[in-house]
Design an enzyme around this catalytic site. Structure first.
Site, PDB file in Angstrom:
ATOM      1  N   ASP A   1       0.823  -1.214   0.000  1.00 14.32           N
ATOM      2  CA  ASP A   1       0.000   0.000   0.000  1.00 14.32           C
ATOM      3  C   ASP A   1       0.858   1.265   0.000  1.00 14.32           C
ATOM      4  O   ASP A   1       2.062   1.230   0.268  1.00 14.32           O
ATOM      5  CB  ASP A   1      -0.945   0.020   1.210  1.00 14.32           C
ATOM      6  CG  ASP A   1      -0.232   0.073   2.555  1.00 14.32           C
ATOM      7  OD1 ASP A   1       0.802  -0.610   2.712  1.00 14.32           O
ATOM      8  OD2 ASP A   1      -0.691   0.812   3.445  1.00 14.32           O
TER       9      ASP A   1
ATOM     10  N   GLU B   1       0.109  -1.135   5.567  1.00 16.71           N
ATOM     11  CA  GLU B   1       1.133  -0.748   6.538  1.00 16.71           C
ATOM     12  C   GLU B   1       0.998   0.717   6.932  1.00 16.71           C
ATOM     13  O   GLU B   1       1.420   1.114   8.019  1.00 16.71           O
ATOM     14  CB  GLU B   1       2.531  -0.995   5.945  1.00 16.71           C
ATOM     15  CG  GLU B   1       3.681  -0.839   6.926  1.00 16.71           C
ATOM     16  CD  GLU B   1       4.209   0.575   7.076  1.00 16.71           C
ATOM     17  OE1 GLU B   1       4.916   0.845   8.059  1.00 16.71           O
ATOM     18  OE2 GLU B   1       3.916   1.439   6.204  1.00 16.71           O
TER      19      GLU B   1
HETATM   20 ZN   LIG Z   1       6.750   2.176   4.123  1.00 13.76          ZN
END
Ligand SMILES: [Zn+2]
Length: 357
Positions: free
Chosen positions: A75, A129
């Protein structure tokens, strides 16, 4: 959608970085990129591939004595007029170029092109994340399939500008409060002003001497900062409450319990409540694959100051390091870019480390 991750693209970490950047994958929208990555990995005969949500794991099962993890998050932060990628000379611009599709490209390139690595390798391509921890793909895997994370060493391919960044600092947020007594501001002597009381707290922060701690040759520089302040009832009321939110970044020789004890000592005499914390991670330089990796890089590691998912591995007893081509100062920046030569250098380093002796 036709899968842009063709064999030609997979063979070149630079072309692969660009192709990955050009699949939009802002946090919570990783399905398309995870589909592309999974499709590629399932066709590779030397890997066994699994998926949990939008996290894809592929691993070799060669019966080697040691297993290493290479991990990257799929992401990105939200786009900022920086999609799709553009090239300017040696620089590739775009959302995720530095943080961290160039690192993801390393893992995917090696997964596909290296059938006989010197260790068994587990490759992780994980979701979410950049947002709250409860969505983090590694967190979700640790809950559902902890055995997927078993390894002797883990390398997180987060941006470090080609330097090995070891371990990471812990982080703790706490709210410290001063209290007072409300009164009409026209007769303020009947009250006690909690905002004035906060002055003492702010002075303690201003004069605070943060530690610099050296562990295994890596320096961790701590910091304690007020990051928010709130107080006030109305324009004519002496306030009875002022709250200061403090963020303490602490070296990995302290546990969260140590960090809390230290905060309570700094703010002795005041109410304090911890709102959020995450443990740091020791440098993790002693595992054999870590030593061999450092030899392949050929430069000394430095301490990682920000919190990263290495701490998740450390908490499971897996020593972990950070290494990626992007400049961490450009992560989340509208001008985010990565140097082509850095991508190539890092890919060569990883190949030296993982290729059969
Ligand atoms: Zn990162």
């Amino acid at each position: 959608m036709e899968n842009p991750l063709t064999p030609e693209v997979l063979a070149d970490p630079v072309a692969l970085t660009r192709a990955l950047v050009d699949i939009e994958s802002v946090s919570r929208n990783e399905k398309a990129i995870a589909d592309c990555v999974e499709e590629v990995l399932r066709k590779v005969p030397h890997l066994s591939t699994h998926r949990h949500g939008n996290t894809v794991m592929a691993r070799t099962e060669l019966g080697r004595g040691q297993r290493v993890v290479l991990a990257g998050h799929l992401d990105t932060v939200p786009l900022n007029n920086n999609f799709p990628s553009t090239m300017r000379g040696d620089l590739m611009y775009g959302c995720g170029t530095s943080d961290m599709k160039s690192g993801v490209a390393y893992a995917l390139h090696l997964a596909v092109t290296l059938p006989d690595p010197r260790y068994d390798v587990t490759y992780f391509f994980y979701e979410a994340e950049e947002i709250e921890s409860k969505y983090n793909g590694l967190f979700l895997v640790a809950e559902a399939y902890p055995q997927w994370l078993t390894a002797d060493f883990a390398l997180l391919l987060e941006p470090t500008y080609g330097i090995v960044e070891a371990g990471c600092q812990g982080t703790m947020r706490a709210v410290v409060a001063t209290t007072g007594v409300r009164a009409h501001s026209a007769r303020s002597w009947h009250g006690v002003n909690a905002i004035h009381g906060a002055g003492e707290l702010l002075r303690r922060l201003e004069t605070y001497q943060a530690r610099r701690v050296v562990i295994d040759g890596c320096e961790y520089r701590e910091g304690m900062n007020a990051v928010r302040i709130a107080g006030g009832v109305a324009g004519n009321v002496v306030p009875d409450l002022c709250e200061i939110e403090v963020n303490y970044r602490f070296a990995p020789d302290r546990t969260p319990a140590d960090a809390e004890a230290h905060l309570r000592e700094v703010f002795a005499g005041y109410e304090l409540r911890v709102t959020d914390s995450a443990a740091g991670a020791a440098p993790g330089l002693d595992a054999a694959p870590a030593k061999e990796f450092l030899a392949a890089v050929g430069a000394a590691p430095i301490g990682k100051l920000g919190w990263t998912d290495v701490a998740r591995f450390a908490a499971m007893g897996v020593p972990a390091l950070n290494f990626g081509p992007g400049d961490p100062n450009l992560a989340h920046h509208p001008d985010e870019h990565v140097e082509i030569s850095k991508i190539r250098d890092g890919a060569a380093t990883l190949h030296r480390w993982l290729a059969p002796a």
